[in-house]
Design a protein around this motif. Sequence first.
Motif, PDB file in Angstrom:
ATOM      1  N   ILE A  86       0.821  -1.215   0.000  1.00 49.48           N
ATOM      2  CA  ILE A  86       0.000   0.000   0.000  1.00 49.48           C
ATOM      3  C   ILE A  86       0.853   1.262   0.000  1.00 49.48           C
ATOM      4  N   GLY A  87       0.523   2.177  -0.905  1.00 51.94           N
ATOM      5  CA  GLY A  87       1.122   3.505  -0.908  1.00 51.94           C
ATOM      6  C   GLY A  87       0.098   4.498  -0.387  1.00 51.94           C
ATOM      7  N   PHE A  88       0.421   5.194   0.697  1.00 54.82           N
ATOM      8  CA  PHE A  88      -0.523   6.112   1.336  1.00 54.82           C
ATOM      9  C   PHE A  88      -0.301   7.549   0.886  1.00 54.82           C
ATOM     10  N   ILE A  89      -1.410   8.252   0.653  1.00 51.49           N
ATOM     11  CA  ILE A  89      -1.380   9.694   0.392  1.00 51.49           C
ATOM     12  C   ILE A  89      -2.333  10.323   1.410  1.00 51.49           C
ATOM     13  N   PHE A  90      -1.790  11.163   2.301  1.00 53.60           N
ATOM     14  CA  PHE A  90      -2.588  11.718   3.390  1.00 53.60           C
ATOM     15  C   PHE A  90      -2.945  13.186   3.137  1.00 53.60           C
ATOM     16  N   GLN A  91      -3.991  13.623   3.809  1.00 55.17           N
ATOM     17  CA  GLN A  91      -4.424  15.024   3.708  1.00 55.17           C
ATOM     18  C   GLN A  91      -3.315  15.980   4.154  1.00 55.17           C
ATOM     19  N   GLY A  92      -2.594  15.600   5.199  1.00 52.63           N
ATOM     20  CA  GLY A  92      -1.605  16.501   5.793  1.00 52.63           C
ATOM     21  C   GLY A  92      -0.207  16.367   5.221  1.00 52.63           C
ATOM     22  N   PHE A  93      -0.050  15.661   4.099  1.00 50.58           N
ATOM     23  CA  PHE A  93       1.223  15.463   3.394  1.00 50.58           C
ATOM     24  C   PHE A  93       2.198  14.556   4.167  1.00 50.58           C
ATOM     25  N   ASN A  94       2.331  14.806   5.497  1.00 52.04           N
ATOM     26  CA  ASN A  94       3.218  13.991   6.349  1.00 52.04           C
ATOM     27  C   ASN A  94       4.659  13.979   5.851  1.00 52.04           C
ATOM     28  N   LEU A  95       5.138  15.149   5.439  1.00 47.63           N
ATOM     29  CA  LEU A  95       6.537  15.271   5.015  1.00 47.63           C
ATOM     30  C   LEU A  95       7.388  15.730   6.198  1.00 47.63           C
ATOM     31  N   ILE A  96       8.654  15.346   6.186  1.00 50.03           N
ATOM     32  CA  ILE A  96       9.589  15.796   7.228  1.00 50.03           C
ATOM     33  C   ILE A  96      10.220  17.092   6.761  1.00 50.03           C
ATOM     34  N   GLN A  97      10.021  18.139   7.556  1.00 51.33           N
ATOM     35  CA  GLN A  97      10.371  19.500   7.127  1.00 51.33           C
ATOM     36  C   GLN A  97      11.861  19.704   6.913  1.00 51.33           C
ATOM     37  N   SER A  98      12.683  18.945   7.631  1.00 49.21           N
ATOM     38  CA  SER A  98      14.140  19.151   7.529  1.00 49.21           C
ATOM     39  C   SER A  98      14.764  18.410   6.342  1.00 49.21           C
ATOM     40  N   LEU A  99      13.956  17.603   5.654  1.00 48.56           N
ATOM     41  CA  LEU A  99      14.465  16.825   4.524  1.00 48.56           C
ATOM     42  C   LEU A  99      14.039  17.434   3.196  1.00 48.56           C
ATOM     43  N   THR A 100      14.827  17.227   2.162  1.00 54.24           N
ATOM     44  CA  THR A 100      14.447  17.670   0.813  1.00 54.24           C
ATOM     45  C   THR A 100      13.334  16.764   0.270  1.00 54.24           C
ATOM     46  N   ALA A 101      12.757  17.177  -0.841  1.00 53.21           N
ATOM     47  CA  ALA A 101      11.733  16.357  -1.492  1.00 53.21           C
ATOM     48  C   ALA A 101      12.293  14.960  -1.783  1.00 53.21           C
ATOM     49  N   LEU A 102      13.494  14.907  -2.319  1.00 56.00           N
ATOM     50  CA  LEU A 102      14.115  13.622  -2.661  1.00 56.00           C
ATOM     51  C   LEU A 102      14.319  12.762  -1.421  1.00 56.00           C
ATOM     52  N   GLU A 103      14.809  13.376  -0.358  1.00 57.39           N
ATOM     53  CA  GLU A 103      15.052  12.620   0.884  1.00 57.39           C
ATOM     54  C   GLU A 103      13.741  12.121   1.492  1.00 57.39           C
ATOM     55  N   ASN A 104      12.674  12.912   1.373  1.00 57.55           N
ATOM     56  CA  ASN A 104      11.370  12.478   1.878  1.00 57.55           C
ATOM     57  C   ASN A 104      10.866  11.239   1.136  1.00 57.55           C
ATOM     58  N   VAL A 105      11.101  11.217  -0.166  1.00 62.80           N
ATOM     59  CA  VAL A 105      10.661  10.057  -0.960  1.00 62.80           C
ATOM     60  C   VAL A 105      11.537   8.843  -0.661  1.00 62.80           C
ATOM     61  N   GLU A 106      12.818   9.077  -0.425  1.00 62.15           N
ATOM     62  CA  GLU A 106      13.760   7.976  -0.165  1.00 62.15           C
ATOM     63  C   GLU A 106      13.549   7.319   1.198  1.00 62.15           C
ATOM     64  N   LEU A 107      13.073   8.083   2.172  1.00 61.79           N
ATOM     65  CA  LEU A 107      13.063   7.611   3.563  1.00 61.79           C
ATOM     66  C   LEU A 107      12.341   6.274   3.760  1.00 61.79           C
ATOM     67  N   PRO A 108      11.079   6.115   3.288  1.00 60.57           N
ATOM     68  CA  PRO A 108      10.433   4.812   3.497  1.00 60.57           C
ATOM     69  C   PRO A 108      11.134   3.669   2.772  1.00 60.57           C
ATOM     70  N   LEU A 109      11.799   3.991   1.657  1.00 58.05           N
ATOM     71  CA  LEU A 109      12.545   2.957   0.938  1.00 58.05           C
ATOM     72  C   LEU A 109      13.744   2.491   1.763  1.00 58.05           C
ATOM     73  N   MET A 110      14.319   3.437   2.502  1.00 54.55           N
ATOM     74  CA  MET A 110      15.442   3.100   3.374  1.00 54.55           C
ATOM     75  C   MET A 110      14.961   2.147   4.473  1.00 54.55           C
ATOM     76  N   TYR A 111      13.783   2.456   5.059  1.00 53.57           N
ATOM     77  CA  TYR A 111      13.226   1.585   6.104  1.00 53.57           C
ATOM     78  C   TYR A 111      12.915   0.187   5.563  1.00 53.57           C
ATOM     79  N   ARG A 112      12.603   0.122   4.263  1.00 51.70           N
ATOM     80  CA  ARG A 112      12.286  -1.189   3.670  1.00 51.70           C
ATOM     81  C   ARG A 112      13.538  -1.951   3.247  1.00 51.70           C
ATOM     82  N   GLY A 113      14.692  -1.338   3.460  1.00 51.11           N
ATOM     83  CA  GLY A 113      15.934  -2.044   3.156  1.00 51.11           C
ATOM     84  C   GLY A 113      16.354  -1.977   1.704  1.00 51.11           C
TER      85      GLY A 113
END
Length: 232
Positions: free
Chosen positions: A88-115
Motif C-alpha cells: 500500500i502507498g498512502f497519500i494523506f491530507q496533511g502530506f506527512n513530510l519531514i520539514q528538515s528533509l528535501t523532497a528527494l530525501e522524503n521520498v527515499e526515507l520509506p525505501l530506506m526503512y524497507r531495506g
Amino acid sequence: MPALVEVRDICKIYNPGENEVRALDHVSLTIEEGEFVAIIGQSGSGKSTLMNMLGCLDTPTSGIYLLHGMDVSHMSDDEQSDVRNREIGFIFQGFNLIQSLTALENVELPLMYRGVPKRKRRELSVAALEHVGLGKRMTHKPSELSGGQQQRVAIARAIAQAPPILLADEPTGNLDSGSSREIIATIKNLYAEGRTVILITHDPGIAAQAKRIITISDGKIAKDEINENFTL
C-alpha cells in the motif's frame, strides 16, 4: 485469480456492551486490480474506519479482510506493518513530510526503512518525482514548496516502489481549488497507467472524479455504483 481486495462481513465495534458503537456494521465489498474507487461518507459514517481496515492500520472486531487472497484480518502489528510496506502507498491530507528533509530525501526515507539499497532507492525516488512533475524541485524542502507541490512529493513517495494499491485519504483536503484539480489529475493519470486507486473523501465533487463510488453511512454501505460520467 483472487480479487485484490475482498472484505467479508466486517464489523468494528468500540465499547462492546451497552454503549457500543458500530463503526462498521457487516460491511462486504470487493475491489479488483486496476479499479479507481471513491469511498464517500460524512464525518462519523465509518469511512475512516474502513480506510484503516483497508490500509492494514487496524483490525476488525469480526469478519475477514483478504488482500491478494491473503487473510490480513487478525495479523499482529508487525505483520500488518510488513503488509502495508509491501502492498500500500498512502497519500494523506496533511502530506506527512519531514520539514528538515528535501523532497528527494522524503521520498527515499520509506525505501530506506524497507531495506532498499542506496543506489536503487535514489533511482526509484528520482523517477517518482519526475513522474509527478517535480524533477526540478528535488532539492527543495517542504517549506519551499506550495501545498500542491508538497502533495505531489507525497504521491511520489507513495508510488516509488510501485505498490499494488494507492490509498488516498482526503488528498485535496488542505489545498486550494487549483491545486486540488492538479492532484486529482495526477491521481487519474496513475489510474490510467493501471494502478489501483482507493480515494477516501467527504466531498461529492472529489468522489465524482472516480470511476466507482461507494457511499458509506452509519457504518454500512448505502450505495455502490459505477460513475457513468467518469472521464479521464
